[in-house]
Scaffold this motif. Sequence first.
Motif, PDB file in Angstrom:
ATOM      1  N   ILE A  44      -0.841  -0.093 -30.983  1.00  0.00           N
ATOM      2  CA  ILE A  44      -1.622  -1.367 -31.206  1.00  0.00           C
ATOM      3  C   ILE A  44      -1.168  -2.334 -30.199  1.00  0.00           C
ATOM      4  O   ILE A  44      -1.903  -3.053 -29.423  1.00  0.00           O
ATOM      5  N   GLU A  45       0.119  -2.345 -30.057  1.00  0.00           N
ATOM      6  CA  GLU A  45       0.885  -3.196 -28.979  1.00  0.00           C
ATOM      7  C   GLU A  45       1.558  -2.514 -27.955  1.00  0.00           C
ATOM      8  O   GLU A  45       2.123  -1.283 -28.307  1.00  0.00           O
ATOM      9  N   PRO A  46       1.629  -2.954 -26.648  1.00  0.00           N
ATOM     10  CA  PRO A  46       2.520  -2.124 -25.744  1.00  0.00           C
ATOM     11  C   PRO A  46       3.932  -2.028 -26.281  1.00  0.00           C
ATOM     12  O   PRO A  46       4.556  -2.911 -27.071  1.00  0.00           O
ATOM     13  N   SER A  47       4.531  -0.717 -26.126  1.00  0.00           N
ATOM     14  CA  SER A  47       5.987  -0.519 -26.659  1.00  0.00           C
ATOM     15  C   SER A  47       6.941  -0.599 -25.726  1.00  0.00           C
ATOM     16  O   SER A  47       6.947   0.497 -24.839  1.00  0.00           O
ATOM     17  N   PRO A  48       7.946  -1.244 -25.724  1.00  0.00           N
ATOM     18  CA  PRO A  48       9.006  -1.412 -24.807  1.00  0.00           C
ATOM     19  C   PRO A  48       9.714   0.039 -24.734  1.00  0.00           C
ATOM     20  O   PRO A  48       9.977   0.697 -25.827  1.00  0.00           O
ATOM     21  N   ALA A 108       0.964  -1.330  -0.014  1.00  0.00           N
ATOM     22  CA  ALA A 108      -0.007  -0.072   0.138  1.00  0.00           C
ATOM     23  C   ALA A 108       0.802   1.179   0.119  1.00  0.00           C
ATOM     24  O   ALA A 108       0.177   2.349  -0.399  1.00  0.00           O
ATOM     25  N   ASP A 109       2.156   1.049   0.374  1.00  0.00           N
ATOM     26  CA  ASP A 109       3.193   2.292   0.398  1.00  0.00           C
ATOM     27  C   ASP A 109       3.470   2.858  -0.971  1.00  0.00           C
ATOM     28  O   ASP A 109       4.067   3.642  -1.226  1.00  0.00           O
ATOM     29  N   LEU A 110       3.224   1.768  -2.105  1.00  0.00           N
ATOM     30  CA  LEU A 110       3.760   2.163  -3.338  1.00  0.00           C
ATOM     31  C   LEU A 110       2.944   2.638  -4.415  1.00  0.00           C
ATOM     32  O   LEU A 110       1.724   2.218  -4.254  1.00  0.00           O
ATOM     33  N   ILE A 111       3.360   3.530  -5.211  1.00  0.00           N
ATOM     34  CA  ILE A 111       2.618   3.971  -6.531  1.00  0.00           C
ATOM     35  C   ILE A 111       3.194   3.695  -7.643  1.00  0.00           C
ATOM     36  O   ILE A 111       4.293   3.678  -7.769  1.00  0.00           O
ATOM     37  N   LEU A 112       2.327   2.945  -8.708  1.00  0.00           N
ATOM     38  CA  LEU A 112       3.184   2.607  -9.904  1.00  0.00           C
ATOM     39  C   LEU A 112       2.841   3.740 -10.925  1.00  0.00           C
ATOM     40  O   LEU A 112       1.961   4.163 -11.297  1.00  0.00           O
ATOM     41  N   PRO A 113       3.985   4.385 -11.305  1.00  0.00           N
ATOM     42  CA  PRO A 113       4.037   5.152 -12.253  1.00  0.00           C
ATOM     43  C   PRO A 113       3.794   4.329 -14.015  1.00  0.00           C
ATOM     44  O   PRO A 113       4.353   3.535 -14.072  1.00  0.00           O
ATOM     45  N   ALA A 114       2.798   5.027 -14.661  1.00  0.00           N
ATOM     46  CA  ALA A 114       2.529   4.302 -15.907  1.00  0.00           C
ATOM     47  C   ALA A 114       2.430   4.992 -16.995  1.00  0.00           C
ATOM     48  O   ALA A 114       1.566   6.187 -17.046  1.00  0.00           O
ATOM     49  N   PHE A 115       2.726   4.602 -18.365  1.00  0.00           N
ATOM     50  CA  PHE A 115       2.871   5.477 -19.575  1.00  0.00           C
ATOM     51  C   PHE A 115       1.611   4.972 -20.266  1.00  0.00           C
ATOM     52  O   PHE A 115       1.584   3.741 -20.685  1.00  0.00           O
ATOM     53  N   ILE A 116       0.808   5.762 -20.976  1.00  0.00           N
ATOM     54  CA  ILE A 116       0.173   5.320 -22.101  1.00  0.00           C
ATOM     55  C   ILE A 116       0.253   6.228 -23.372  1.00  0.00           C
ATOM     56  O   ILE A 116       0.514   7.538 -23.349  1.00  0.00           O
ATOM     57  N   MET A 142      14.422   1.666 -20.228  1.00  0.00           N
ATOM     58  CA  MET A 142      13.805   1.208 -18.829  1.00  0.00           C
ATOM     59  C   MET A 142      13.328  -0.333 -19.328  1.00  0.00           C
ATOM     60  O   MET A 142      12.345  -0.338 -19.267  1.00  0.00           O
ATOM     61  N   PRO A 143      14.405  -0.919 -19.011  1.00  0.00           N
ATOM     62  CA  PRO A 143      13.918  -2.577 -19.357  1.00  0.00           C
ATOM     63  C   PRO A 143      12.699  -3.049 -18.387  1.00  0.00           C
ATOM     64  O   PRO A 143      12.911  -2.923 -17.306  1.00  0.00           O
ATOM     65  N   GLY A 144      11.735  -3.581 -19.297  1.00  0.00           N
ATOM     66  CA  GLY A 144      10.741  -3.949 -18.053  1.00  0.00           C
ATOM     67  C   GLY A 144       9.443  -3.268 -18.106  1.00  0.00           C
ATOM     68  O   GLY A 144       8.448  -3.503 -17.684  1.00  0.00           O
ATOM     69  N   VAL A 145       9.843  -1.765 -18.543  1.00  0.00           N
ATOM     70  CA  VAL A 145       8.749  -0.797 -18.678  1.00  0.00           C
ATOM     71  C   VAL A 145       8.329  -0.720 -19.987  1.00  0.00           C
ATOM     72  O   VAL A 145       8.920  -0.507 -20.895  1.00  0.00           O
ATOM     73  N   VAL A 146       6.828  -0.427 -20.278  1.00  0.00           N
ATOM     74  CA  VAL A 146       6.470  -0.062 -21.498  1.00  0.00           C
ATOM     75  C   VAL A 146       5.528   1.229 -21.814  1.00  0.00           C
ATOM     76  O   VAL A 146       5.120   1.586 -20.505  1.00  0.00           O
ATOM     77  N   GLN A 147       5.359   1.968 -22.838  1.00  0.00           N
ATOM     78  CA  GLN A 147       4.247   2.543 -23.063  1.00  0.00           C
ATOM     79  C   GLN A 147       2.964   1.616 -23.351  1.00  0.00           C
ATOM     80  O   GLN A 147       3.079   0.681 -24.258  1.00  0.00           O
ATOM     81  N   HIS A 148       2.081   1.933 -22.600  1.00  0.00           N
ATOM     82  CA  HIS A 148       0.925   0.971 -22.661  1.00  0.00           C
ATOM     83  C   HIS A 148      -0.094   1.363 -23.812  1.00  0.00           C
ATOM     84  O   HIS A 148      -0.291   2.619 -24.139  1.00  0.00           O
ATOM     85  N   THR A 149      -0.905   0.385 -24.236  1.00  0.00           N
ATOM     86  CA  THR A 149      -2.176   0.489 -24.914  1.00  0.00           C
ATOM     87  C   THR A 149      -3.203   0.769 -23.695  1.00  0.00           C
ATOM     88  O   THR A 149      -3.007   0.426 -22.766  1.00  0.00           O
ATOM     89  N   THR A 150      -4.570   1.191 -24.167  1.00  0.00           N
ATOM     90  CA  THR A 150      -5.446   1.081 -23.230  1.00  0.00           C
ATOM     91  C   THR A 150      -5.618  -0.280 -22.778  1.00  0.00           C
ATOM     92  O   THR A 150      -5.613  -0.192 -21.444  1.00  0.00           O
ATOM     93  N   SER A 162      -3.764  -2.776 -22.248  1.00  0.00           N
ATOM     94  CA  SER A 162      -2.514  -3.277 -21.323  1.00  0.00           C
ATOM     95  C   SER A 162      -2.574  -2.309 -20.360  1.00  0.00           C
ATOM     96  O   SER A 162      -2.006  -2.845 -18.940  1.00  0.00           O
ATOM     97  N   LEU A 163      -2.822  -1.060 -20.186  1.00  0.00           N
ATOM     98  CA  LEU A 163      -2.958  -0.248 -19.033  1.00  0.00           C
ATOM     99  C   LEU A 163      -4.036  -0.730 -18.168  1.00  0.00           C
ATOM    100  O   LEU A 163      -3.827  -0.791 -16.943  1.00  0.00           O
ATOM    101  N   LYS A 164      -5.014  -1.030 -18.448  1.00  0.00           N
ATOM    102  CA  LYS A 164      -6.210  -1.709 -17.442  1.00  0.00           C
ATOM    103  C   LYS A 164      -5.796  -3.032 -17.150  1.00  0.00           C
ATOM    104  O   LYS A 164      -6.014  -2.973 -15.785  1.00  0.00           O
ATOM    105  N   ARG A 165      -4.988  -3.705 -17.672  1.00  0.00           N
ATOM    106  CA  ARG A 165      -4.460  -5.127 -17.072  1.00  0.00           C
ATOM    107  C   ARG A 165      -3.507  -4.719 -16.015  1.00  0.00           C
ATOM    108  O   ARG A 165      -3.531  -5.134 -14.974  1.00  0.00           O
TER     109      ARG A 165
END
Length: 326
Positions: A42-46, A29-37, A50-58, A60-63
């Motif tokens: 069409i596909e998440p883009s690496p 609960a202390d943690l906040i996830l920064p996320a990019f969309i 930042m290996p392991g972090v992607v630019q999300h699609t709608t 993949s962001l929802k997931r």
Amino acid sequence: MSFPNHRPRRLRTTPAMRRLTAETRLAPADLILPAFIREGLIEPSPISSMPGVVQHTTESLKRAAAEAVELGVGGIMLFGVPAVRDAQGTASLDPEGVLNKAIRDVKAEVGDDLVIMGDVCLDEFTDHGHCGVLDSDGYVDNDATLEIYGRMAVAQADAGAHVLGPSGMMDGQIAVIRQALEESGHKNTAVLAYAAKYASAFYGPFREAVDSQLKGDRRTYQMDASNRREAILEVELDLEEGADMVMVKPAMSYLDILADVAAMSPVPVSAYQISGEYAMIEAAAANGWIDRRGAITESVLGIKRAGADTVLTYWASELAGWLKES
Ligand code: PBG
């Protein structure tokens, strides 16, 4: 004082003893996830830096948001990468713009089970990459920018954000955003002020993450790395203007600032473990030079020990999973 019979090693003898006597504990609960969309993907883009972090699609962001809820993560901070940029960052105000739509989509997915936060800043939306609009000399115009931040804040609150994160370091931004929220009936939308945000070389990978157009730097608005007491002034101003929570950013090179702010702040304090901090540990781990899980856990624990109540980290979900296991 002397403690002739004291042998600190007694409390280190077993894992259970160390667990019992730990002064700092991490919880999901202390943690906040920064996320990019990113708009139009069409596909998440690496993100290569930042290996392991992607630019999300709608989708993949929802997931990712649903997974964060499963793991007990405290919040998600959303950054949008628009398809079209202009000098005023107009796409930030469009209710159907990438970030406002993402807030609405994530809200529809997870409701109130995760604290949904939006980045209130123009740098992703301007074609020059600055956090505000420019005057005729190319200088970032503080008050013209504030007017846009106020409208951006209302658009994000309309979309359902629980918390707004103004990260542009304009003077007076918290007051303007608070007033805009009150006037638009968003009395319960909270503000997490990026209060002490420093101009940092460690933001490098973030520039790739948001396809930043910036040439030059942000030194006329972000804080100078030399300054310590100035951070207290920034926090005091933001508190006076109505900040519900305050942030220190970056984290690891600024733990003294974090400790100072934690000592004086009457509101919750966050720290942002930024893209370059993430990249350094991932790079060293990929080379086999450090133990990845140990280094990640220790880095976030250190930030919490210095005084952060919550930590924004790109490892939020993975770390939450480890914390649940142990
Ligand atoms: C500005 C913003 C930045 C980051 C978060 N918000 C970039 C900057 O100030 O240059 C950086 C986050 C990171 O590096 O992980 N909207």
